[in-house]
Write a protein that holds these residues in place. Structure first.
Motif, PDB file in Angstrom:
ATOM      1  N   HIS A 231      -7.785  86.724  34.452  1.00 29.34           N
ATOM      2  CA  HIS A 231      -9.032  86.904  33.692  1.00 29.34           C
ATOM      3  C   HIS A 231      -9.715  85.564  33.437  1.00 29.34           C
ATOM      4  CE1 HIS A 231     -11.856  88.361  30.653  1.00 29.34           C
ATOM      5  NE2 HIS A 231     -11.458  87.354  29.892  1.00 29.34           N
ATOM      6  N   PHE A 232      -8.960  84.579  32.951  1.00 27.93           N
ATOM      7  CA  PHE A 232      -9.582  83.303  32.603  1.00 27.93           C
ATOM      8  C   PHE A 232      -9.988  82.504  33.842  1.00 27.93           C
ATOM      9  CE2 PHE A 232      -7.465  84.315  28.561  1.00 27.93           C
ATOM     10  CZ  PHE A 232      -8.540  84.126  27.706  1.00 27.93           C
ATOM     11  N   MET A 233      -9.254  82.664  34.939  1.00 25.34           N
ATOM     12  CA  MET A 233      -9.678  81.983  36.163  1.00 25.34           C
ATOM     13  C   MET A 233     -10.951  82.622  36.719  1.00 25.34           C
ATOM     14  SD  MET A 233      -6.317  80.596  38.224  1.00 25.34           S
ATOM     15  CE  MET A 233      -5.599  82.182  38.669  1.00 25.34           C
ATOM     16  N   LYS A 234     -11.059  83.950  36.632  1.00 27.76           N
ATOM     17  CA  LYS A 234     -12.280  84.617  37.094  1.00 27.76           C
ATOM     18  C   LYS A 234     -13.485  84.188  36.265  1.00 27.76           C
ATOM     19  CE  LYS A 234     -10.617  88.888  37.101  1.00 27.76           C
ATOM     20  NZ  LYS A 234     -10.586  90.383  37.208  1.00 27.76           N
ATOM     21  N   GLN A 235     -13.297  84.070  34.954  1.00 22.82           N
ATOM     22  CA  GLN A 235     -14.390  83.696  34.064  1.00 22.82           C
ATOM     23  C   GLN A 235     -14.604  82.183  34.008  1.00 22.82           C
ATOM     24  OE1 GLN A 235     -16.288  86.085  32.691  1.00 22.82           O
ATOM     25  NE2 GLN A 235     -14.959  87.588  33.703  1.00 22.82           N
ATOM     26  N   GLN A 236     -13.680  81.420  34.578  1.00 23.16           N
ATOM     27  CA  GLN A 236     -13.713  79.950  34.500  1.00 23.16           C
ATOM     28  C   GLN A 236     -13.793  79.477  33.050  1.00 23.16           C
ATOM     29  OE1 GLN A 236     -13.504  77.230  37.098  1.00 23.16           O
ATOM     30  NE2 GLN A 236     -12.296  79.054  37.624  1.00 23.16           N
ATOM     31  N   GLU A 302       4.495  80.457  41.511  1.00 22.85           N
ATOM     32  CA  GLU A 302       3.867  80.952  42.735  1.00 22.85           C
ATOM     33  C   GLU A 302       4.785  81.900  43.495  1.00 22.85           C
ATOM     34  OE1 GLU A 302       3.004  76.504  43.673  1.00 22.85           O
ATOM     35  OE2 GLU A 302       4.179  77.318  42.021  1.00 22.85           O
ATOM     36  N   SER A 303       6.083  81.561  43.544  1.00 16.88           N
ATOM     37  CA  SER A 303       7.006  82.354  44.357  1.00 16.88           C
ATOM     38  C   SER A 303       7.257  83.736  43.769  1.00 16.88           C
ATOM     39  CB  SER A 303       8.341  81.612  44.520  1.00 16.88           C
ATOM     40  OG  SER A 303       8.953  81.405  43.272  1.00 16.88           O
ATOM     41  N   MET A 304       6.934  83.928  42.477  1.00 20.08           N
ATOM     42  CA  MET A 304       7.139  85.254  41.895  1.00 20.08           C
ATOM     43  C   MET A 304       6.116  86.253  42.401  1.00 20.08           C
ATOM     44  SD  MET A 304       5.747  84.812  38.007  1.00 20.08           S
ATOM     45  CE  MET A 304       4.051  84.347  37.662  1.00 20.08           C
ATOM     46  N   LEU A 305       5.066  85.778  43.059  1.00 23.88           N
ATOM     47  CA  LEU A 305       4.051  86.668  43.581  1.00 23.88           C
ATOM     48  C   LEU A 305       4.406  87.118  44.995  1.00 23.88           C
ATOM     49  CD1 LEU A 305       0.976  84.606  42.381  1.00 23.88           C
ATOM     50  CD2 LEU A 305       2.053  86.533  41.226  1.00 23.88           C
ATOM     51  N   ASP A 306       3.993  88.323  45.334  1.00 23.38           N
ATOM     52  CA  ASP A 306       4.187  88.868  46.678  1.00 23.38           C
ATOM     53  C   ASP A 306       5.641  88.849  47.120  1.00 23.38           C
ATOM     54  OD1 ASP A 306       1.426  89.253  46.904  1.00 23.38           O
ATOM     55  OD2 ASP A 306       1.136  87.210  47.612  1.00 23.38           O
ATOM     56  N   THR A 307       6.552  89.132  46.204  1.00 24.45           N
ATOM     57  CA  THR A 307       7.959  89.185  46.564  1.00 24.45           C
ATOM     58  C   THR A 307       8.587  90.434  45.957  1.00 24.45           C
ATOM     59  OG1 THR A 307      10.051  87.973  46.522  1.00 24.45           O
ATOM     60  CG2 THR A 307       8.710  87.853  44.543  1.00 24.45           C
ATOM     61  N   GLN A 317       0.825  92.228  40.812  1.00 24.99           N
ATOM     62  CA  GLN A 317      -0.559  92.290  41.275  1.00 24.99           C
ATOM     63  C   GLN A 317      -1.298  91.031  40.834  1.00 24.99           C
ATOM     64  OE1 GLN A 317      -1.535  94.997  43.238  1.00 24.99           O
ATOM     65  NE2 GLN A 317       0.671  95.353  43.062  1.00 24.99           N
ATOM     66  N   HIS A 318      -2.050  90.431  41.736  1.00 18.58           N
ATOM     67  CA  HIS A 318      -2.786  89.218  41.389  1.00 18.58           C
ATOM     68  C   HIS A 318      -4.054  89.130  42.213  1.00 18.58           C
ATOM     69  CE1 HIS A 318      -1.349  87.021  45.060  1.00 18.58           C
ATOM     70  NE2 HIS A 318      -0.378  87.900  44.943  1.00 18.58           N
ATOM     71  N   VAL A 319      -5.013  88.356  41.722  1.00 16.83           N
ATOM     72  CA  VAL A 319      -6.342  88.272  42.331  1.00 16.83           C
ATOM     73  C   VAL A 319      -6.473  87.075  43.255  1.00 16.83           C
ATOM     74  CG1 VAL A 319      -8.813  87.995  41.826  1.00 16.83           C
ATOM     75  CG2 VAL A 319      -7.393  89.464  40.372  1.00 16.83           C
ATOM     76  N   PHE A 320      -5.875  85.953  42.894  1.00 17.41           N
ATOM     77  CA  PHE A 320      -6.093  84.693  43.598  1.00 17.41           C
ATOM     78  C   PHE A 320      -4.909  84.330  44.493  1.00 17.41           C
ATOM     79  CE2 PHE A 320      -8.598  84.699  39.728  1.00 17.41           C
ATOM     80  CZ  PHE A 320      -9.840  84.282  40.164  1.00 17.41           C
ATOM     81  N   GLU A 321      -5.078  83.250  45.253  1.00 17.08           N
ATOM     82  CA  GLU A 321      -4.005  82.749  46.096  1.00 17.08           C
ATOM     83  C   GLU A 321      -2.834  82.293  45.224  1.00 17.08           C
ATOM     84  OE1 GLU A 321      -3.864  82.789  49.413  1.00 17.08           O
ATOM     85  OE2 GLU A 321      -5.798  83.826  49.414  1.00 17.08           O
TER      86      GLU A 321
END
Length: 417
Positions: A231-236, A302-307, A317-321
Protein backbone atom coordinates in the motif's frame (compact mmCIF):
# COMPACT_ATOMS: atom_id res chain seq x y z
CA UNK A 1 21.25 -7.44 53.77
CA UNK A 2 22.26 -4.95 51.07
CA UNK A 3 25.76 -4.19 49.88
CA UNK A 4 27.87 -2.46 52.51
CA UNK A 5 30.51 0.16 51.59
CA UNK A 6 33.23 -2.48 51.91
CA UNK A 7 31.46 -4.62 49.30
CA UNK A 8 31.01 -1.66 46.95
CA UNK A 9 34.73 -0.85 47.23
CA UNK A 10 35.67 -4.45 46.41
CA UNK A 11 33.45 -4.46 43.33
CA UNK A 12 34.69 -1.00 42.30
CA UNK A 13 38.27 -2.27 42.52
CA UNK A 14 37.44 -5.14 40.15
CA UNK A 15 35.68 -2.74 37.76
CA UNK A 16 38.65 -0.35 37.70
CA UNK A 17 41.03 -3.22 36.89
CA UNK A 18 38.84 -4.33 33.97
CA UNK A 19 38.55 -0.74 32.77
CA UNK A 20 42.31 -0.10 33.03
CA UNK A 21 43.23 -3.13 30.92
CA UNK A 22 40.73 -2.42 28.15
CA UNK A 23 41.68 -0.48 25.04
CA UNK A 24 39.04 1.12 22.83
CA UNK A 25 39.62 0.85 19.07
CA UNK A 26 41.69 3.66 17.55
CA UNK A 27 39.81 6.05 15.27
CA UNK A 28 42.10 5.06 12.39
CA UNK A 29 41.05 1.41 12.85
CA UNK A 30 37.39 2.40 12.65
CA UNK A 31 38.09 4.48 9.53
CA UNK A 32 39.66 1.42 7.88
CA UNK A 33 36.38 -0.45 8.29
CA UNK A 34 34.27 2.11 6.42
CA UNK A 35 35.38 1.12 2.87
CA UNK A 36 34.38 -2.49 3.61
CA UNK A 37 30.80 -1.36 4.19
CA UNK A 38 30.39 -0.20 0.59
CA UNK A 39 29.73 -3.83 -0.31
CA UNK A 40 30.37 -6.37 2.42
CA UNK A 41 30.48 -9.99 1.27
CA UNK A 42 30.87 -13.37 2.89
CA UNK A 43 31.44 -16.44 0.71
CA UNK A 44 30.31 -14.48 -2.39
CA UNK A 45 27.03 -13.51 -0.70
CA UNK A 46 26.41 -9.79 -0.20
CA UNK A 47 25.68 -9.15 3.47
CA UNK A 48 25.50 -5.36 3.32
CA UNK A 49 25.42 -2.90 0.44
CA UNK A 50 25.48 0.89 0.60
CA UNK A 51 22.84 2.86 -1.28
CA UNK A 52 25.06 5.52 -2.79
CA UNK A 53 28.37 6.24 -1.08
CA UNK A 54 29.31 5.39 2.48
CA UNK A 55 29.43 8.47 4.68
CA UNK A 56 29.04 9.76 8.22
CA UNK A 57 26.75 12.75 8.66
CA UNK A 58 26.37 15.20 11.52
CA UNK A 59 23.76 17.82 12.38
CA UNK A 60 23.55 20.43 15.11
CA UNK A 61 20.57 19.72 17.38
CA UNK A 62 19.51 23.35 17.86
CA UNK A 63 19.75 24.18 14.18
CA UNK A 64 17.89 21.02 13.18
CA UNK A 65 15.12 21.63 15.72
CA UNK A 66 14.60 25.16 14.38
CA UNK A 67 13.80 23.84 10.89
CA UNK A 68 10.27 23.20 9.66
CA UNK A 69 8.84 19.71 9.96
CA UNK A 70 9.46 18.16 6.50
CA UNK A 71 6.09 16.33 6.51
CA UNK A 72 2.51 17.44 7.11
CA UNK A 73 1.42 14.70 9.51
CA UNK A 74 3.20 11.90 11.32
CA UNK A 75 1.40 8.66 12.13
CA UNK A 76 2.81 6.06 14.52
CA UNK A 77 1.52 2.63 15.48
CA UNK A 78 2.24 0.81 18.75
CA UNK A 79 0.59 -1.71 21.03
CA UNK A 80 0.56 -2.81 24.64
CA UNK A 81 0.37 -6.32 26.05
CA UNK A 82 -0.87 -7.93 29.23
CA UNK A 83 2.20 -10.17 28.82
CA UNK A 84 1.49 -13.85 28.12
CA UNK A 85 0.15 -15.79 31.08
CA UNK A 86 0.11 -19.53 31.68
CA UNK A 87 -2.86 -21.04 33.48
CA UNK A 88 -2.83 -24.26 35.47
CA UNK A 89 -5.25 -25.89 33.02
CA UNK A 90 -2.54 -25.76 30.33
CA UNK A 91 -3.74 -22.63 28.50
CA UNK A 92 -1.53 -19.68 27.52
CA UNK A 93 -3.18 -16.31 26.85
CA UNK A 94 -1.97 -12.85 25.83
CA UNK A 95 -3.96 -9.71 25.02
CA UNK A 96 -2.53 -7.01 22.77
CA UNK A 97 -4.16 -3.60 22.39
CA UNK A 98 -3.09 -1.45 19.42
CA UNK A 99 -3.51 2.26 18.73
CA UNK A 100 -2.48 4.74 16.06
CA UNK A 101 -1.20 8.18 17.05
CA UNK A 102 -1.09 11.28 14.90
CA UNK A 103 0.89 14.53 15.07
CA UNK A 104 -0.74 17.05 14.94
CA UNK A 105 -3.19 15.22 17.18
CA UNK A 106 -6.33 13.77 15.61
CA UNK A 107 -8.72 12.45 18.26
CA UNK A 108 -10.73 10.47 15.69
CA UNK A 109 -7.58 8.55 14.77
CA UNK A 110 -6.61 8.08 18.43
CA UNK A 111 -10.03 6.63 19.27
CA UNK A 112 -9.62 3.68 16.90
CA UNK A 113 -8.38 0.55 18.70
CA UNK A 114 -7.72 -3.10 17.81
CA UNK A 115 -7.54 -5.82 20.49
CA UNK A 116 -6.41 -9.40 19.86
CA UNK A 117 -6.45 -12.22 22.39
CA UNK A 118 -4.10 -15.01 21.29
CA UNK A 119 -4.39 -18.40 22.96
CA UNK A 120 -2.74 -21.80 22.92
CA UNK A 121 -3.54 -25.17 24.47
CA UNK A 122 -1.89 -28.46 23.44
CA UNK A 123 -5.19 -30.28 24.01
CA UNK A 124 -7.74 -30.69 21.24
CA UNK A 125 -10.37 -31.31 23.93
CA UNK A 126 -9.85 -27.80 25.32
CA UNK A 127 -12.62 -25.58 23.96
CA UNK A 128 -11.71 -21.94 23.25
CA UNK A 129 -14.44 -19.71 21.87
CA UNK A 130 -12.51 -18.11 19.00
CA UNK A 131 -14.07 -15.59 16.62
CA UNK A 132 -13.85 -15.70 12.83
CA UNK A 133 -14.68 -12.04 12.30
CA UNK A 134 -14.27 -8.93 14.38
CA UNK A 135 -16.45 -7.92 17.30
CA UNK A 136 -17.08 -4.17 17.37
CA UNK A 137 -17.18 -2.06 20.53
CA UNK A 138 -17.23 1.61 21.55
CA UNK A 139 -19.68 2.60 18.79
CA UNK A 140 -17.57 0.97 16.05
CA UNK A 141 -14.40 2.76 17.18
CA UNK A 142 -12.80 -0.51 18.27
CA UNK A 143 -12.55 -4.12 17.11
CA UNK A 144 -11.61 -7.27 18.98
CA UNK A 145 -11.15 -10.98 18.32
CA UNK A 146 -9.86 -14.21 19.86
CA UNK A 147 -7.52 -16.50 17.93
CA UNK A 148 -6.04 -19.88 18.80
CA UNK A 149 -2.76 -21.38 17.69
CA UNK A 150 -3.36 -24.95 16.55
CA UNK A 151 -2.83 -27.60 19.24
CA UNK A 152 0.37 -29.59 18.95
CA UNK A 153 2.41 -26.94 17.12
CA UNK A 154 4.28 -25.73 20.21
CA UNK A 155 6.30 -28.04 22.42
CA UNK A 156 8.28 -25.11 23.83
CA UNK A 157 8.34 -21.28 23.71
CA UNK A 158 4.57 -21.18 24.10
CA UNK A 159 4.59 -17.77 25.78
CA UNK A 160 6.84 -16.23 23.13
CA UNK A 161 4.79 -17.55 20.21
CA UNK A 162 1.45 -16.58 21.76
CA UNK A 163 2.81 -13.08 22.38
CA UNK A 164 4.14 -12.79 18.82
CA UNK A 165 0.81 -13.81 17.29
CA UNK A 166 -1.15 -11.42 19.53
CA UNK A 167 1.27 -8.53 18.95
CA UNK A 168 1.83 -8.82 15.22
CA UNK A 169 -1.78 -9.67 14.39
CA UNK A 170 -3.11 -6.73 16.40
CA UNK A 171 -0.62 -4.26 14.92
CA UNK A 172 -0.84 -5.45 11.31
CA UNK A 173 -4.64 -5.58 11.34
CA UNK A 174 -4.81 -2.10 12.90
CA UNK A 175 -2.45 -0.67 10.28
CA UNK A 176 -4.43 -2.24 7.44
CA UNK A 177 -7.70 -0.98 8.92
CA UNK A 178 -6.47 2.62 8.98
CA UNK A 179 -4.00 2.53 6.08
CA UNK A 180 -5.98 4.98 3.93
CA UNK A 181 -5.79 7.82 6.47
CA UNK A 182 -2.15 8.86 5.71
CA UNK A 183 -1.81 10.75 2.44
CA UNK A 184 0.84 12.49 0.36
CA UNK A 185 3.26 14.55 2.49
CA UNK A 186 2.64 12.32 5.54
CA UNK A 187 4.85 9.63 7.07
CA UNK A 188 3.91 6.38 8.82
CA UNK A 189 6.08 4.94 11.62
CA UNK A 190 6.03 1.52 13.23
CA UNK A 191 7.41 1.21 16.73
CA UNK A 192 9.98 -1.50 16.08
CA UNK A 193 11.17 -3.34 12.98
CA UNK A 194 9.45 -3.00 9.61
CA UNK A 195 8.81 -6.76 9.46
CA UNK A 196 7.82 -9.22 12.25
CA UNK A 197 11.35 -10.62 12.56
CA UNK A 198 10.89 -12.84 15.61
CA UNK A 199 7.92 -14.62 14.11
CA UNK A 200 9.60 -14.89 10.71
CA UNK A 201 12.64 -16.54 12.27
CA UNK A 202 10.58 -19.30 13.84
CA UNK A 203 8.64 -19.80 10.62
CA UNK A 204 11.78 -20.88 8.74
CA UNK A 205 14.08 -22.38 11.37
CA UNK A 206 13.98 -26.21 11.32
CA UNK A 207 12.36 -27.21 14.59
CA UNK A 208 10.18 -30.06 15.69
CA UNK A 209 9.29 -28.17 18.87
CA UNK A 210 8.17 -24.84 17.39
CA UNK A 211 6.13 -25.37 14.22
CA UNK A 212 4.38 -22.02 14.07
CA UNK A 213 4.79 -21.95 10.27
CA UNK A 214 1.85 -24.37 10.04
CA UNK A 215 -0.49 -22.02 11.87
CA UNK A 216 -2.86 -20.00 9.63
CA UNK A 217 -2.68 -16.93 11.86
CA UNK A 218 1.10 -16.74 11.43
CA UNK A 219 0.69 -16.94 7.65
CA UNK A 220 -1.97 -14.23 7.80
CA UNK A 221 0.41 -11.96 9.70
CA UNK A 222 3.10 -12.25 7.01
CA UNK A 223 0.58 -11.48 4.29
CA UNK A 224 -0.64 -8.48 6.28
CA UNK A 225 2.84 -6.96 6.42
CA UNK A 226 3.34 -7.45 2.69
CA UNK A 227 -0.04 -5.79 2.08
CA UNK A 228 0.99 -2.86 4.29
CA UNK A 229 4.27 -2.37 2.41
CA UNK A 230 2.46 -2.75 -0.93
CA UNK A 231 0.00 0.00 0.00
CA UNK A 232 2.65 2.54 1.00
CA UNK A 233 4.88 1.74 -1.97
CA UNK A 234 1.92 2.19 -4.34
CA UNK A 235 1.06 5.53 -2.73
CA UNK A 236 4.74 6.53 -2.40
CA UNK A 237 4.12 7.46 1.23
CA UNK A 238 7.15 6.78 3.45
CA UNK A 239 6.69 3.91 5.91
CA UNK A 240 9.47 3.17 8.39
CA UNK A 241 10.26 0.89 11.30
CA UNK A 242 11.90 2.81 14.15
CA UNK A 243 14.02 0.34 16.12
CA UNK A 244 14.94 1.72 19.54
CA UNK A 245 17.11 -1.22 20.63
CA UNK A 246 18.73 -2.80 17.54
CA UNK A 247 20.18 -6.25 18.23
CA UNK A 248 21.57 -7.25 14.82
CA UNK A 249 24.95 -8.97 14.60
CA UNK A 250 25.35 -9.94 10.95
CA UNK A 251 27.61 -7.01 9.97
CA UNK A 252 30.18 -7.57 12.73
CA UNK A 253 30.04 -11.32 12.12
CA UNK A 254 30.73 -10.81 8.40
CA UNK A 255 33.53 -8.33 9.12
CA UNK A 256 35.17 -10.82 11.47
CA UNK A 257 35.35 -13.34 8.62
CA UNK A 258 37.05 -10.97 6.18
CA UNK A 259 40.65 -11.73 5.19
CA UNK A 260 42.09 -8.59 6.78
CA UNK A 261 44.23 -7.73 9.77
CA UNK A 262 41.48 -5.59 11.27
CA UNK A 263 40.46 -6.31 14.83
CA UNK A 264 36.67 -6.53 15.23
CA UNK A 265 36.07 -6.36 19.00
CA UNK A 266 32.35 -5.57 18.87
CA UNK A 267 29.67 -8.15 19.64
CA UNK A 268 26.77 -6.31 17.99
CA UNK A 269 26.30 -4.04 14.98
CA UNK A 270 25.10 -1.21 17.24
CA UNK A 271 28.46 -1.19 19.04
CA UNK A 272 30.29 -0.96 15.71
CA UNK A 273 28.14 1.92 14.47
CA UNK A 274 28.52 3.77 17.77
CA UNK A 275 32.29 3.63 17.33
CA UNK A 276 31.96 4.81 13.73
CA UNK A 277 29.62 7.68 14.60
CA UNK A 278 31.01 8.87 17.95
CA UNK A 279 32.00 12.57 17.55
CA UNK A 280 34.78 14.43 19.40
CA UNK A 281 33.86 14.85 23.07
CA UNK A 282 33.50 18.63 22.80
CA UNK A 283 30.74 18.20 20.17
CA UNK A 284 28.86 15.34 21.84
CA UNK A 285 26.25 17.46 23.64
CA UNK A 286 25.18 19.48 20.62
CA UNK A 287 25.02 17.08 17.69
CA UNK A 288 23.45 13.97 16.22
CA UNK A 289 25.43 11.74 13.87
CA UNK A 290 24.11 9.31 11.29
CA UNK A 291 25.09 7.02 8.41
CA UNK A 292 24.10 6.70 4.80
CA UNK A 293 21.43 4.15 3.89
CA UNK A 294 22.35 0.47 3.57
CA UNK A 295 20.62 -2.54 2.08
CA UNK A 296 20.52 -6.14 3.25
CA UNK A 297 20.02 -7.86 -0.14
CA UNK A 298 18.75 -11.39 -0.79
CA UNK A 299 17.49 -11.89 2.73
CA UNK A 300 14.31 -13.52 3.96
CA UNK A 301 12.22 -10.46 3.11
CA UNK A 302 12.60 -11.16 -0.61
CA UNK A 303 12.97 -14.94 -0.54
CA UNK A 304 9.69 -15.35 1.35
CA UNK A 305 7.87 -14.28 -1.79
CA UNK A 306 6.93 -16.68 -4.59
CA UNK A 307 7.95 -19.74 -2.60
CA UNK A 308 6.01 -22.70 -1.29
CA UNK A 309 8.61 -24.33 0.96
CA UNK A 310 9.51 -24.43 3.75
CA UNK A 311 7.41 -21.41 4.64
CA UNK A 312 3.93 -22.24 3.42
CA UNK A 313 1.93 -24.28 0.96
CA UNK A 314 0.94 -21.23 -1.06
CA UNK A 315 3.04 -18.16 -1.74
CA UNK A 316 2.41 -14.67 -0.42
CA UNK A 317 0.57 -12.27 -2.70
CA UNK A 318 2.53 -9.16 -3.64
CA UNK A 319 2.41 -6.33 -6.16
CA UNK A 320 6.05 -5.40 -6.77
CA UNK A 321 9.27 -7.19 -7.66
CA UNK A 322 10.79 -9.23 -4.83
CA UNK A 323 13.78 -6.87 -4.54
CA UNK A 324 11.49 -4.00 -3.57
CA UNK A 325 10.71 -5.76 -0.28
CA UNK A 326 14.39 -5.91 0.71
CA UNK A 327 15.19 -4.29 4.03
CA UNK A 328 17.13 -1.02 3.91
CA UNK A 329 18.20 1.08 6.86
CA UNK A 330 20.33 3.86 8.28
CA UNK A 331 21.42 4.38 11.87
CA UNK A 332 21.33 7.49 14.06
CA UNK A 333 23.56 8.06 17.10
CA UNK A 334 22.62 10.54 19.83
CA UNK A 335 25.88 11.13 21.77
CA UNK A 336 24.23 13.07 24.63
CA UNK A 337 22.17 9.95 25.48
CA UNK A 338 24.73 7.42 24.20
CA UNK A 339 21.96 5.62 22.31
CA UNK A 340 21.71 4.41 18.74
CA UNK A 341 18.52 3.99 16.71
CA UNK A 342 17.99 2.00 13.53
CA UNK A 343 15.51 3.23 10.92
CA UNK A 344 14.20 0.64 8.44
CA UNK A 345 12.24 1.02 5.19
CA UNK A 346 11.55 -1.13 2.10
CA UNK A 347 13.88 -0.79 -0.89
CA UNK A 348 10.87 -0.05 -3.10
CA UNK A 349 10.79 3.38 -1.42
CA UNK A 350 14.42 4.05 -0.55
CA UNK A 351 15.84 3.33 -4.01
CA UNK A 352 14.65 6.89 -4.67
CA UNK A 353 17.31 9.25 -3.32
CA UNK A 354 14.72 11.96 -2.59
CA UNK A 355 12.73 9.53 -0.45
CA UNK A 356 15.88 8.57 1.49
CA UNK A 357 16.63 12.24 2.06
CA UNK A 358 13.08 12.97 3.25
CA UNK A 359 13.03 10.09 5.75
CA UNK A 360 16.50 10.99 7.03
CA UNK A 361 15.60 14.64 7.53
CA UNK A 362 12.31 13.75 9.24
CA UNK A 363 13.96 11.36 11.71
CA UNK A 364 16.77 13.81 12.52
CA UNK A 365 14.22 16.60 12.99
CA UNK A 366 12.05 14.55 15.36
CA UNK A 367 15.01 13.40 17.46
CA UNK A 368 16.34 16.97 17.67
CA UNK A 369 12.97 18.27 18.86
CA UNK A 370 11.94 15.54 21.26
CA UNK A 371 14.74 12.97 21.70
CA UNK A 372 12.37 10.46 20.09
CA UNK A 373 9.66 10.95 17.44
CA UNK A 374 6.80 12.43 19.47
CA UNK A 375 4.21 10.36 17.58
CA UNK A 376 5.93 7.18 18.78
CA UNK A 377 5.71 8.46 22.36
CA UNK A 378 2.00 9.20 21.83
CA UNK A 379 1.37 5.75 20.36
CA UNK A 380 3.17 4.11 23.27
CA UNK A 381 1.00 6.03 25.73
CA UNK A 382 -2.22 5.20 23.85
CA UNK A 383 -1.49 1.51 23.40
CA UNK A 384 0.13 0.65 26.73
CA UNK A 385 -1.63 -1.71 29.13
CA UNK A 386 -0.49 -0.75 32.61
CA UNK A 387 0.10 -3.02 35.58
CA UNK A 388 -3.18 -2.17 37.33
CA UNK A 389 -5.07 -2.78 34.08
CA UNK A 390 -3.34 -6.13 33.59
CA UNK A 391 -4.40 -7.16 37.08
CA UNK A 392 -7.97 -6.10 36.37
CA UNK A 393 -8.04 -8.17 33.16
CA UNK A 394 -6.60 -11.20 34.96
CA UNK A 395 -9.44 -11.03 37.49
CA UNK A 396 -11.92 -11.75 34.69
CA UNK A 397 -10.70 -15.36 34.59
CA UNK A 398 -12.88 -17.05 37.18
CA UNK A 399 -12.48 -20.70 36.15
CA UNK A 400 -8.81 -20.57 35.13
CA UNK A 401 -6.17 -20.30 37.87
CA UNK A 402 -2.95 -18.49 36.92
CA UNK A 403 0.13 -20.72 36.96
CA UNK A 404 1.99 -18.41 39.34
CA UNK A 405 5.71 -18.80 40.07
CA UNK A 406 7.69 -17.62 43.08
CA UNK A 407 9.58 -15.03 41.03
CA UNK A 408 6.29 -13.45 39.94
CA UNK A 409 5.27 -13.07 43.58
CA UNK A 410 8.69 -11.70 44.49
CA UNK A 411 9.13 -9.18 41.68
CA UNK A 412 5.63 -8.30 40.47
CA UNK A 413 5.40 -5.14 42.55
CA UNK A 414 8.51 -3.81 40.84
CA UNK A 415 7.43 -4.52 37.26
CA UNK A 416 5.40 -1.67 35.89
CA UNK A 417 6.22 -2.24 32.20
Amino acid sequence: MTLEPVHIRAIADLASRIDADFETPEESEVDDILPLLQELKHESKIVLKALGRVFRGKVNIEQMASCNDPVSRTFACDSGSTNPRNFEAGVTVDFCHCALACTPSDLDVHAKRTIVAATYSPSWKCSINTTEGWTSFDNEEGRSKIVRIKPGLLQTREKRMVHNVALYLAESEHMLWLKDIPSTNDIFMMDGPLYPKQLMYWMVVPSGEVQIRYDPHAKKILQNYIDIVDHFMKQQIPVIGFVKNPEDKQVVQALRKQETDLDIPWMADAQLFKSILRPPEKEARNCITYTNWFMHPNQFYESMLDTTTPLMDESLQHVFEAEDYALTFFVVFVPSMNVLFKVEAPYGLTKDEKMRSLITKKVLYDISVNGLPISLSKADSLGKIRKTERAQILKQFRKLDPDTTYNELRWSDMNES
